[in-house]
Scaffold this motif. Structure first.
Motif, mmCIF file in Angstrom:
data_model
loop_
_atom_site.group_PDB
_atom_site.id
_atom_site.type_symbol
_atom_site.label_atom_id
_atom_site.label_comp_id
_atom_site.label_asym_id
_atom_site.label_seq_id
_atom_site.Cartn_x
_atom_site.Cartn_y
_atom_site.Cartn_z
ATOM 1 N N PHE A 293 -17.552 80.708 37.970
ATOM 2 C CA PHE A 293 -16.459 79.756 38.127
ATOM 3 C C PHE A 293 -16.844 78.784 39.237
ATOM 4 N N GLN A 294 -17.123 77.560 38.872
ATOM 5 C CA GLN A 294 -17.522 76.540 39.848
ATOM 6 C C GLN A 294 -16.278 75.985 40.539
ATOM 7 N N ARG A 295 -16.361 75.844 41.846
ATOM 8 C CA ARG A 295 -15.236 75.307 42.609
ATOM 9 C C ARG A 295 -15.154 73.797 42.385
ATOM 10 N N ILE A 296 -13.981 73.308 42.005
ATOM 11 C CA ILE A 296 -13.735 71.871 41.866
ATOM 12 C C ILE A 296 -12.547 71.529 42.760
ATOM 13 N N LYS A 297 -12.215 70.247 42.882
ATOM 14 C CA LYS A 297 -11.217 69.847 43.879
ATOM 15 C C LYS A 297 -9.863 70.522 43.718
ATOM 16 N N ASP A 298 -9.412 70.751 42.469
ATOM 17 C CA ASP A 298 -8.074 71.324 42.278
ATOM 18 C C ASP A 298 -8.113 72.748 41.718
ATOM 19 N N GLY A 299 -9.225 73.470 41.917
ATOM 20 C CA GLY A 299 -9.298 74.844 41.431
ATOM 21 C C GLY A 299 -10.722 75.245 41.086
#
Length: 198
Positions: A59-65
């Protein structure tokens, strides 16, 4: 699904928040899977043991989750069913390839819904299902030798330009749902345009 079948999940596009990932871990434990997880600033990894194999969900971290990324080959029937339910529930995108004997079934999933189903046996490829009006070979031949074909190409180019403008507006507004819909429509239009121009 047969125990010996392999299922490959490619081009996954599923978005999560942290609470949802914690719920996924609970679900997998309740299903009886042995697993562990780790995280750093870029990625959250859930490692699921299936027999002697280890499937690492990234699960790659992105700005909103978080976003589930990568391609996964799964031989465990229960884990495959869980993954497909997840894609449907999250209204995600994926290409799912099922390998059986000497046959491959490919599903294109967009917003949790199968939009195309193709069967490949040896050198033969057969479209089992196609959502939306896709052109047949006869229609393409007729269009190729007529003025109508040129008009249709021109019209599709206009539609692609309009869809690109909508995508640009959605991206500027940060509207990911509208942007995903624009991308899906663009994929369909460019595919038809390619067929018409080929």
């Amino acid at each position: 699904m047969n125990k010996n079948d392999e299922v490959e999940y490619c081009n996954l596009e599923l978005r999560f928040d942290r609470q949802h990932i914690q719920d996924l871990i609970k679900d997998l434990i309740q299903e009886g899977y042995s697993l562990y997880w780790s995280e750093n600033e870029q990625v959250f990894v859930i490692s699921v043991r299936t027999g002697r194999k280890l499937v690492k969900l990234r699960f790659q971290r992105i700005k909103d989750g978080y976003k589930l990324v990568g391609d996964y080959m799964i031989r465990d029937a229960r884990l495959s069913e869980w993954m497909e339910k997840l894609i449907g529930d999250m209204r995600g995108h994926a290409i799912v390839k099922r390998f059986r004997d000497r046959q491959i079934i490919i599903e294109n999933i967009l917003f949790g819904e199968v939009i195309r189903l193709v069967e490949i046996s040896g050198y033969q490829q057969r479209v089992l299902y196609q959502k939306g009006p896709m052109l047949t070979d006869e229609e393409l031949t007729r269009l190729f030798y007529s003025i109508e074909g040129e008009e249709r190409v021109r019209q599709r180019r206009i539609e692609v330009d309009e869809q690109l403008d909508r995508l640009n507006d959605a991206l500027k507004a940060g509207d990911t749902v509208r942007a995903d819909k624009c991308r899906a429509e663009l994929a369909f239009l460019t595919k038809e345009l390619f067929m018409l121009e080929w």
